[in-house]
Design a protein around this motif. Sequence first.
Motif, PDB file in Angstrom:
ATOM      1  N   LEU A 249       0.841  -1.185   0.000  1.00  0.00           N
ATOM      2  CA  LEU A 249       0.000   0.000   0.000  1.00  0.00           C
ATOM      3  C   LEU A 249       0.875   1.233   0.000  1.00  0.00           C
ATOM      4  N   GLY A 250       0.256   2.364  -0.294  1.00  0.00           N
ATOM      5  CA  GLY A 250       0.983   3.617  -0.388  1.00  0.00           C
ATOM      6  C   GLY A 250       1.781   3.916   0.878  1.00  0.00           C
ATOM      7  N   ALA A 251       3.038   4.275   0.694  1.00  0.00           N
ATOM      8  CA  ALA A 251       3.928   4.571   1.825  1.00  0.00           C
ATOM      9  C   ALA A 251       3.491   5.814   2.591  1.00  0.00           C
ATOM     10  N   HIS A 252       2.609   6.601   2.023  1.00  0.00           N
ATOM     11  CA  HIS A 252       2.141   7.830   2.672  1.00  0.00           C
ATOM     12  C   HIS A 252       1.125   7.566   3.796  1.00  0.00           C
ATOM     13  N   ARG A 253       0.668   6.341   3.927  1.00  0.00           N
ATOM     14  CA  ARG A 253      -0.387   6.037   4.902  1.00  0.00           C
ATOM     15  C   ARG A 253       0.102   6.188   6.341  1.00  0.00           C
ATOM     16  N   PRO A 254      -0.647   6.913   7.184  1.00  0.00           N
ATOM     17  CA  PRO A 254      -0.263   7.062   8.589  1.00  0.00           C
ATOM     18  C   PRO A 254      -0.585   5.797   9.395  1.00  0.00           C
ATOM     19  N   LEU A 255      -0.044   5.723  10.594  1.00  0.00           N
ATOM     20  CA  LEU A 255      -0.217   4.559  11.464  1.00  0.00           C
ATOM     21  C   LEU A 255      -1.688   4.242  11.720  1.00  0.00           C
ATOM     22  N   GLU A 256      -2.532   5.254  11.890  1.00  0.00           N
ATOM     23  CA  GLU A 256      -3.955   4.965  12.163  1.00  0.00           C
ATOM     24  C   GLU A 256      -4.614   4.262  10.980  1.00  0.00           C
ATOM     25  N   ASP A 257      -4.219   4.586   9.747  1.00  0.00           N
ATOM     26  CA  ASP A 257      -4.735   3.869   8.576  1.00  0.00           C
ATOM     27  C   ASP A 257      -4.267   2.419   8.591  1.00  0.00           C
TER      28      ASP A 257
ATOM     29  N   PHE B 204       3.580   2.572  -8.685  1.00  0.00           N
ATOM     30  CA  PHE B 204       2.486   1.738  -9.168  1.00  0.00           C
ATOM     31  C   PHE B 204       2.164   2.077 -10.624  1.00  0.00           C
ATOM     32  N   SER B 205       2.045   1.044 -11.457  1.00  0.00           N
ATOM     33  CA  SER B 205       1.545   1.209 -12.815  1.00  0.00           C
ATOM     34  C   SER B 205       0.279   0.374 -12.943  1.00  0.00           C
ATOM     35  N   PHE B 206      -0.794   0.996 -13.361  1.00  0.00           N
ATOM     36  CA  PHE B 206      -2.063   0.296 -13.536  1.00  0.00           C
ATOM     37  C   PHE B 206      -2.208  -0.268 -14.945  1.00  0.00           C
ATOM     38  N   GLY B 207      -1.187  -0.079 -15.770  1.00  0.00           N
ATOM     39  CA  GLY B 207      -1.194  -0.572 -17.134  1.00  0.00           C
ATOM     40  C   GLY B 207      -0.647   0.466 -18.091  1.00  0.00           C
ATOM     41  N   ARG B 208      -0.521   0.070 -19.353  1.00  0.00           N
ATOM     42  CA  ARG B 208      -0.061   0.930 -20.448  1.00  0.00           C
ATOM     43  C   ARG B 208       1.381   1.400 -20.275  1.00  0.00           C
ATOM     44  N   GLY B 209       2.121   0.808 -19.350  1.00  0.00           N
ATOM     45  CA  GLY B 209       3.501   1.205 -19.141  1.00  0.00           C
ATOM     46  C   GLY B 209       3.647   2.612 -18.593  1.00  0.00           C
ATOM     47  N   GLU B 210       2.633   3.050 -17.852  1.00  0.00           N
ATOM     48  CA  GLU B 210       2.629   4.403 -17.296  1.00  0.00           C
ATOM     49  C   GLU B 210       2.623   4.343 -15.774  1.00  0.00           C
ATOM     50  N   LEU B 211       3.158   5.363 -15.151  1.00  0.00           N
ATOM     51  CA  LEU B 211       3.086   5.529 -13.696  1.00  0.00           C
ATOM     52  C   LEU B 211       2.023   6.591 -13.418  1.00  0.00           C
TER      53      LEU B 211
ATOM     54  N   LEU C 213       0.269   7.587 -10.996  1.00  0.00           N
ATOM     55  CA  LEU C 213       0.249   8.386  -9.774  1.00  0.00           C
ATOM     56  C   LEU C 213       1.553   9.151  -9.549  1.00  0.00           C
ATOM     57  N   ALA C 214       2.455   9.160 -10.520  1.00  0.00           N
ATOM     58  CA  ALA C 214       3.754   9.815 -10.359  1.00  0.00           C
ATOM     59  C   ALA C 214       3.618  11.330 -10.169  1.00  0.00           C
ATOM     60  N   GLU C 215       2.588  11.897 -10.700  1.00  0.00           N
ATOM     61  CA  GLU C 215       2.424  13.358 -10.613  1.00  0.00           C
ATOM     62  C   GLU C 215       1.538  13.800  -9.457  1.00  0.00           C
ATOM     63  N   GLY C 216       0.951  12.855  -8.715  1.00  0.00           N
ATOM     64  CA  GLY C 216       0.097  13.267  -7.607  1.00  0.00           C
ATOM     65  C   GLY C 216      -0.618  12.098  -6.989  1.00  0.00           C
ATOM     66  N   ALA C 217      -1.078  12.309  -5.782  1.00  0.00           N
ATOM     67  CA  ALA C 217      -1.758  11.267  -5.019  1.00  0.00           C
ATOM     68  C   ALA C 217      -3.182  11.055  -5.513  1.00  0.00           C
ATOM     69  N   PRO C 218      -3.706   9.841  -5.345  1.00  0.00           N
ATOM     70  CA  PRO C 218      -5.121   9.617  -5.671  1.00  0.00           C
ATOM     71  C   PRO C 218      -5.987  10.392  -4.687  1.00  0.00           C
TER      72      PRO C 218
END
Length: 133
Positions: free
Chosen positions: A74-82, A117-124, A126-131
Amino acid sequence: MPVFNAHIPANRFSSQQKRGLADALNQSLVRALGIPEGDRFIMISEHGENELFLDPTFMDMQRSGDAMIITLQLGAHRPLEDKRAVVAAINELVVEALGVSPDDIFISLIPVPIENFSFGRGELQLAEGAPRW
């Protein structure tokens, strides 16, 4: 973007139970983290005798032959409570789905920077911003 891999003992669970396990894992993310239901990336791997080793009593647990290892990237940005919320939801929903003991579910969270994370098409994607979730 979270990715599950459930390592389960071979021939212990039916196809229907494995589907229930996948549904429980997906719902743990929806419930605990507000992730959309369509963000569903789950692998279930069965392991035969001498391929899956979980100490039956480590950390004062009482593990049975149903014991499994569940990893969650999972995303490394997640806090301990998550992290606490998702681990609790995984345990609760898998126990409900499979009828196993809460002691039988070993969970390992693997933090991954979201730009990896790449969801397909050889692209990243989420590289430009968080979901938004």
